[in-house]
Design a protein around this motif. Structure first.
Motif, short mmCIF file in Angstrom:
data_model
loop_
_atom_site.label_atom_id
_atom_site.label_comp_id
_atom_site.label_asym_id
_atom_site.label_seq_id
_atom_site.Cartn_x
_atom_site.Cartn_y
_atom_site.Cartn_z
N PRO A 43 34.03 71.96 -8.83
CA PRO A 43 34.22 70.64 -7.80
C PRO A 43 35.12 71.16 -6.58
N GLY A 44 34.92 71.09 -5.53
CA GLY A 44 35.89 71.41 -4.33
C GLY A 44 36.47 72.60 -3.89
N THR A 146 42.86 78.19 -3.71
CA THR A 146 43.66 77.10 -4.28
C THR A 146 43.45 76.76 -5.59
N GLU A 147 42.49 77.62 -6.47
CA GLU A 147 42.03 76.94 -7.98
C GLU A 147 42.81 77.96 -8.75
N LYS A 151 40.81 81.89 -12.90
CA LYS A 151 39.32 81.26 -12.95
C LYS A 151 38.36 82.16 -13.69
N LYS A 169 38.18 79.80 1.17
CA LYS A 169 39.29 79.02 1.69
C LYS A 169 40.65 80.31 1.85
N LYS A 202 36.09 77.82 7.08
CA LYS A 202 36.76 76.98 8.01
C LYS A 202 37.19 77.98 9.38
N GLY B 44 41.20 74.13 -11.72
CA GLY B 44 41.97 74.55 -10.48
C GLY B 44 42.66 73.50 -9.90
N THR B 48 47.52 72.48 -15.62
CA THR B 48 48.45 72.98 -16.30
C THR B 48 49.85 73.13 -15.84
N ASP B 76 46.89 79.35 -20.99
CA ASP B 76 47.72 78.00 -20.85
C ASP B 76 48.49 77.73 -21.77
N ARG B 79 51.41 79.77 -21.10
CA ARG B 79 52.19 79.05 -19.87
C ARG B 79 52.86 77.90 -20.29
N THR B 146 43.33 69.58 -2.35
CA THR B 146 42.57 70.77 -1.82
C THR B 146 40.97 70.79 -1.86
N GLU B 147 40.60 69.92 -3.03
CA GLU B 147 39.26 69.46 -3.53
C GLU B 147 38.52 68.83 -2.59
N LYS B 169 48.93 68.08 -6.15
CA LYS B 169 49.05 69.29 -4.82
C LYS B 169 49.39 68.51 -3.68
N LEU B 172 50.37 70.16 -0.19
CA LEU B 172 49.09 70.73 0.55
C LEU B 172 48.56 69.86 1.45
N VAL B 175 48.36 70.49 5.39
CA VAL B 175 47.62 71.86 5.60
C VAL B 175 46.27 71.66 5.67
N VAL B 176 45.76 70.96 4.55
CA VAL B 176 44.23 70.64 4.38
C VAL B 176 43.86 69.46 5.29
N LYS B 202 54.51 71.18 -8.17
CA LYS B 202 55.47 72.29 -7.41
C LYS B 202 56.72 71.85 -6.94
#
Lengths: 230, 230
Positions: A43-44, A146-147, A151, A169, A202, B44, B48, B76, B79, B146-147, B169, B172, B175-176, B202
């Motif tokens: 999604p997204g 952005t993901e 992935k 994107k 975009k 995404g 995580t 993950d 991380r 971003t989604e 996020k 961002l 920006v979006v 972040k």
């Protein structure tokens, strides 16, 4: 967990049934000379904006249409209708993927012979749609910068079931410090040799190469169909 | 589609079985006085990174640990291990969600009495995890700017099954050109009154309010457990 074997057996039956309908759909698509492209992604990741731009850019030269799957709402169909292409929404309720039967039902009253391209946007999901053949000629998997680069490794089955990978994107790649080397390496690790397009719906950067690819595939498929009739 | 009723019946059995195990887990969590938080989101959306920051920021004052679900890879867990909290990966194969039985198995050899918080990161999916109780005290649904603002309307069940919504996020958002009014309206339309936190893992903007909320919930749950013993 005593139900698992029975569940697996029924799942196999559902998939077998789906494959039968997908084959019927594929025959119908072939006979109508329509090239069918399906889209899967999380999604997204920008599927709908990408599809809207695809429809708009192809429309001056091709007859295009789209089916769009979602759990709920007609938002995507309404949004895609701005492209003036014929669009139909399929709502799946709680089901996390489209099935061939849903596609067949949605196309019941459509004259596919009037189309060059049909696009099918699946439910936003990186797991469930992988196993369901929709009779499409080409399956695109999108993932947006952005993901995150990981992935493909985390959802290998969906990348494996795809014919083309699209990194979307890309206008945001610098902002999120996207690691191209890692991302492209991860795609190739999971699905070696798959064609990859990097684009932004975009800004339309990269859209041209991808549309040329679609046009080439349409011509090739139609030529192959002609040769097989000789 | 003749298999559907049988499939539904088996699905009900699987869910019932899951609920039984989830109840057993919940009893175990309660007895160990550990507060359990699960995270669901699309792939995404930054689960995580968000969890890594949560573990790192809580760790000076609390004993924290995490389970993390994915179809494939231990990325993950590796991380999250940077936070120095105990972390275990659960790989689900092709399954698009965690089940209570997987959580129970992963925790088999863990002494939960040594923990204040246990976090469970589900597989990235906005559909499948909705129906599976994992015995958690709190379920967080994340969606990133971003989604797109429409995700709550398109995936109502997962937002409905959540106790807290996190918009991630937010660094961002500009920006979006994220439409906050629409996004918050969509969350409230699907899940009226749900607490919402806006944050960026972040930059850590907004993390403090969310961590305070978790701490308050931990104290409240422990107090309630004490009162019920009186």
């Amino acid at each position: 967990m005593s139900q698992e074997p029975r569940l697996l057996e029924i799942r196999k039956n559902v998939l077998k049934q789906n494959d039968l309908i997908a084959r019927r759909l594929r025959d119908r698509f072939r006979a109508a000379r329509v090239f069918v492209v399906s889209l899967v992604s999380s999604p997204g990741s920008g599927k709908t904006e990408f599809l809207e731009k695809t429809l708009t850019l192809l429309q001056p030269r091709y007859r295009v249409a789209a089916l769009v799957g979602d759990l709920a709402t007609n938002n995507d169909a309404e949004r895609l209708a701005r492209s003036h292409a014929p669009v139909k929404q399929i709502t799946t309720g709680t089901l996390c993927h489209l099935e061939a039967a849903m596609v067949e039902k949605a196309l019941e009253d459509w004259d596919l012979g009037r189309l060059d391209f049909l696009f099918i946007e699946n439910v936003g999901n990186l797991v469930c749609p992988a196993s369901y053949d929709l009779g499409e000629d080409l399956r695109l998997v999108l993932f947006s910068v952005t993901e995150g680069e990981d992935k493909p490794l985390k959802y290998p089955t969906i990348f494996n079931s795809a014919d083309v990978a699209i990194v979307s994107k890309i206008d945001l790649a610098a902002v999120v410090q996207f690691d191209w080397h890692a991302a492209l390496g991860n795609i190739q690790a999971v699905r070696p040799g798959v064609p990859i397009f990097k684009l932004s719906a975009k800004t339309t950067e990269g859209m041209e190469q991808y549309l040329e690819f679609l046009e080439t595939r349409l011509v090739e498929t139609r030529s192959a169909a002609c040769s097989s009739r000789l």
